[in-house]
Motif scaffolding. Structure first.
Motif, PDB file in Angstrom:
ATOM      1  N   UNK A  51       0.844  -1.201   0.000  1.00  0.00           N
ATOM      2  CA  UNK A  51       0.000   0.000   0.000  1.00  0.00           C
ATOM      3  C   UNK A  51       0.876   1.247   0.000  1.00  0.00           C
ATOM      4  N   UNK A  52       1.934   1.218   0.818  1.00  0.00           N
ATOM      5  CA  UNK A  52       2.832   2.372   0.921  1.00  0.00           C
ATOM      6  C   UNK A  52       3.573   2.599  -0.403  1.00  0.00           C
ATOM      7  N   UNK A  53       4.030   1.533  -1.023  1.00  0.00           N
ATOM      8  CA  UNK A  53       4.714   1.668  -2.315  1.00  0.00           C
ATOM      9  C   UNK A  53       3.791   2.292  -3.363  1.00  0.00           C
ATOM     10  N   UNK A  54       2.514   1.924  -3.323  1.00  0.00           N
ATOM     11  CA  UNK A  54       1.549   2.475  -4.281  1.00  0.00           C
ATOM     12  C   UNK A  54       1.389   3.984  -4.079  1.00  0.00           C
ATOM     13  N   UNK A  55       1.325   4.415  -2.821  1.00  0.00           N
ATOM     14  CA  UNK A  55       1.207   5.853  -2.518  1.00  0.00           C
ATOM     15  C   UNK A  55       2.448   6.597  -2.999  1.00  0.00           C
ATOM     16  N   UNK A  56       3.617   6.040  -2.725  1.00  0.00           N
ATOM     17  CA  UNK A  56       4.874   6.678  -3.126  1.00  0.00           C
ATOM     18  C   UNK A  56       4.956   6.760  -4.649  1.00  0.00           C
ATOM     19  N   UNK A  57       4.540   5.694  -5.322  1.00  0.00           N
ATOM     20  CA  UNK A  57       4.532   5.707  -6.794  1.00  0.00           C
ATOM     21  C   UNK A  57       3.636   6.821  -7.309  1.00  0.00           C
ATOM     22  N   UNK A  58       2.445   6.934  -6.729  1.00  0.00           N
ATOM     23  CA  UNK A  58       1.488   7.966  -7.162  1.00  0.00           C
ATOM     24  C   UNK A  58       2.067   9.362  -6.973  1.00  0.00           C
ATOM     25  N   UNK A  59       2.662   9.615  -5.793  1.00  0.00           N
ATOM     26  CA  UNK A  59       3.125  10.970  -5.487  1.00  0.00           C
ATOM     27  C   UNK A  59       4.369  11.347  -6.288  1.00  0.00           C
ATOM     28  N   UNK A  60       5.329  10.440  -6.402  1.00  0.00           N
ATOM     29  CA  UNK A  60       6.567  10.762  -7.117  1.00  0.00           C
ATOM     30  C   UNK A  60       6.330  10.856  -8.622  1.00  0.00           C
ATOM     31  N   UNK A  61       5.388  10.052  -9.143  1.00  0.00           N
ATOM     32  CA  UNK A  61       5.125  10.069 -10.587  1.00  0.00           C
ATOM     33  C   UNK A  61       4.595  11.418 -11.056  1.00  0.00           C
ATOM     34  N   UNK A  62       4.076  12.215 -10.122  1.00  0.00           N
ATOM     35  CA  UNK A  62       3.565  13.545 -10.483  1.00  0.00           C
ATOM     36  C   UNK A  62       4.690  14.572 -10.602  1.00  0.00           C
ATOM     37  N   UNK A  63       5.932  14.156 -10.280  1.00  0.00           N
ATOM     38  CA  UNK A  63       7.113  15.014 -10.409  1.00  0.00           C
ATOM     39  C   UNK A  63       6.976  16.310  -9.590  1.00  0.00           C
ATOM     40  N   UNK A  64       6.700  16.198  -8.272  1.00  0.00           N
ATOM     41  CA  UNK A  64       6.536  17.405  -7.457  1.00  0.00           C
ATOM     42  C   UNK A  64       7.877  18.087  -7.178  1.00  0.00           C
ATOM     43  N   UNK A  65       7.833  19.399  -7.008  1.00  0.00           N
ATOM     44  CA  UNK A  65       9.050  20.138  -6.637  1.00  0.00           C
ATOM     45  C   UNK A  65       9.374  19.955  -5.160  1.00  0.00           C
ATOM     46  N   UNK A  66       8.341  19.701  -4.359  1.00  0.00           N
ATOM     47  CA  UNK A  66       8.512  19.544  -2.911  1.00  0.00           C
ATOM     48  C   UNK A  66       7.757  18.298  -2.466  1.00  0.00           C
ATOM     49  N   UNK A  67       8.474  17.371  -1.827  1.00  0.00           N
ATOM     50  CA  UNK A  67       7.881  16.108  -1.403  1.00  0.00           C
ATOM     51  C   UNK A  67       7.913  15.985   0.110  1.00  0.00           C
TER      52      UNK A  67
END
Length: 511
Positions: free
Chosen positions: A407-423
């Motif tokens: 579940x955690x890997x899925x969340x991380x994939x979703x957030x990083x795939x959006x290419x945010x400037x601040x994580x």
């Protein structure tokens, strides 16, 4: 051999997926026996079979030498087996005592004997050093205390064999020490314990033997004094595990996040963040170190728009974002791996593919003219599932069917795939195995090396020391010191977290 539990050749399938494949586990009387494996390896499934939540498709269970068919938790309770689940099964609005006696209420002529129940609960609490107030409401007590209520509940039902499913995943370091002390007391009183955990240090500290499973298969049982963390990690993952994250020195750039004089009030109206100042720059990871309850959760919720600020400012790439809606903030360049993956990270009833699309479902190519393109959505999900090694049979399964780590890997994939400037990464490895932790730390450092700003909040000091470029210590809602990991120790950090030690370091100098 005096075994209280023997699980022999246990097999469990779900729609053709083999979760447990011929696993054997034998628990000796009076021992703490660890069950170790990666997220999704089948540990919780095996224990749910023992507790009667699942029926095995093959194998045999013996309790005190006698073969038993455990068709329900009530049957398990009758056999003296109790389970403390990872996600507590408590009614928030009920008191401690009401939760403990639920389903086992002592009564006389149809009337619940409350005094008798309270006396029994208090006696058990005192005997095992649990220090639980039977009259407290569940919603008013800490996570650690709620866990003690779950332990009390099993003991009230007469359990001699206790299963702890990832018991330290949501606890503070102090609560972990207290839990280990409670477990040792239980063993002295003649109980036997199966401990599901990913934390190798805990196994080395408290367990007698450990059974390792990998992808549903048993890898064997070893005596803890005869092994070490590296051997256990390699056995669990099936390869050499690196415990220290390799990274080059940071090359920070411009300020991405600027928090100035921030004040945030918690639900009761008390200030939890009190005039806090913090800066995070492009190309660096800033770790927040602090004892739970010192305002770090409220700080992150304020930055991500999940809670309102009282005063002060939050600038993201120079733009004021305080009290803006979460979508507006995420579109301004923020990615958020939340502290509570179930409450703020996922919609558990929805499919994995739908959860991966939660931040982008309204954008092309997943959405067009107000309509979802399911083919594009699930195609995108499949790509991320493969890239981030999310262990699942399909992108169509409900998120609740995945292990916590996946579940955690899925969340991380979703957030990083959006290419945010601040994580923001809040407790990103809570409840994860060493292989998943290694993977996530590498991803955070990759983000830093790509010029992103990363804010890491964790209660694991070794994680803070290992991954951060700078460490901001929070105490009573303020940043009291900013230090470099190579210039401090865990002992010094502990003193700062307790409110003693160095005075606040100026943010302007980016020490």
């Amino acid at each position: 051999m005096d075994y209280v539990i023997e699980m022999l050749g246990i097999r469990k399938e779900f729609s053709g997926f083999v979760a447990n494949d011929n696993i054997t586990l034998q628990l000796k009387r009076g021992e703490i026996h660890a069950l170790l494996g990666e997220n999704g390896a089948g540990k919780s499934t095996l224990m749910n079979v023992l507790f009667g939540l699942y029926e095995p498709d093959g194998g045999e269970i013996r309790v005190n030498g006698k073969t038993e068919a455990i068709h329900s938790p009530n049957k398990a309770n009758d056999l003296g087996i109790g389970m403390v689940h990872q996600h507590f099964m408590l009614v928030d609005k009920f008191t401690v005592a009401e939760n403990i006696i639920l389903g086992k209420e002592p009564s006389k002529f149809g009337v619940i004997e409350k005094k008798q129940a309270l006396a029994e609960i208090q006696a058990i609490s005192d005997r095992y050093g649990l220090k639980v107030d039977p009259n407290a409401r569940i919603s008013d007590i800490s996570i650690g205390m709620q866990q003690r209520v779950e332990i009390l509940k099993t003991l009230y039902r007469g359990a001699d064999i206790l299963i702890f499913d990832e018991p330290t995943a949501v606890l503070t370091p102090q609560e972990i020490k207290e839990l280990i002390s409670i477990m040792r007391t239980l063993i002295k009183e003649g109980k036997s314990i199966i401990l599901i955990t990913h934390k190798l240090k805990e196994i080395m500290d408290v367990c007698d033997r450990v059974t390792v499973i990998r992808r549903g298969k048993g890898m064997g049982t070893v005596n803890v004094p005869e092994t070490n963390p590296q051997e256990l990690a390699n056995l669990m993952v099936g390869r050499e595990v690196v415990f220290t994250t390799e990274k080059t020195p940071a090359n920070p750039g411009k300020d991405v996040l600027e928090v100035k004089d921030l004040v945030v009030k918690e639900a009761r109206g008390v200030e939890s963040v009190r005039g806090l100042n913090l800066t995070v720059r492009a190309g660096e990871i800033v770790g927040i170190a602090g004892v739970d309850g010192n305002g770090q959760s409220e700080l992150i919720q304020a930055i991500s728009g999940l809670t309102k600020t009282t005063s002060g400012s939050i600038l993201l790439k120079g733009e004021n974002i305080e009290n803006k809606k979460p979508r507006r903030i995420t579109e301004s360049g923020l990615g958020h791996i939340p502290e509570d993956r179930h409450k703020h990270g996922l919609v558990l009833e929805m499919s994995l593919g739908e959860n991966i699309a939660l931040q982008t479902y309204y954008k092309k190519p997943i959405s067009s003219k107000g309509f979802l393109n399911h083919k594009e959505m699930y195609s995108f999900a499949r790509k991320l599932i493969e890239e981030y090694d999310v262990r699942t049979s399909s992108e169509y399964v409900a998120a609740k069917a995945l292990s916590g780590g996946n579940q955690q890997k899925a969340i991380i994939a979703r957030e990083i795939s959006r290419d945010p400037d601040f994580l923001i990464a809040a407790q990103p490895t809570r409840g994860l195995d060493v292989g998943a932790i290694e993977f996530i730390h590498r991803r955070l450092i990759e983000q830093r090396d790509e010029g992103k700003a990363v804010l890491l909040m964790s209660f694991e000091l070794d994680e803070i020391m290992n991954v951060s470029d700078r460490i901001a210590v929070i105490y009573e809602g303020k940043i009291v010191a900013i230090v470099k990991p190579e210039e401090t120790t865990e002992q010094e950090l502990g003193l700062l977290m307790a409110g003693s030690g160095k005075a606040e370091t100026g943010e302007k100098s980016h020490v």
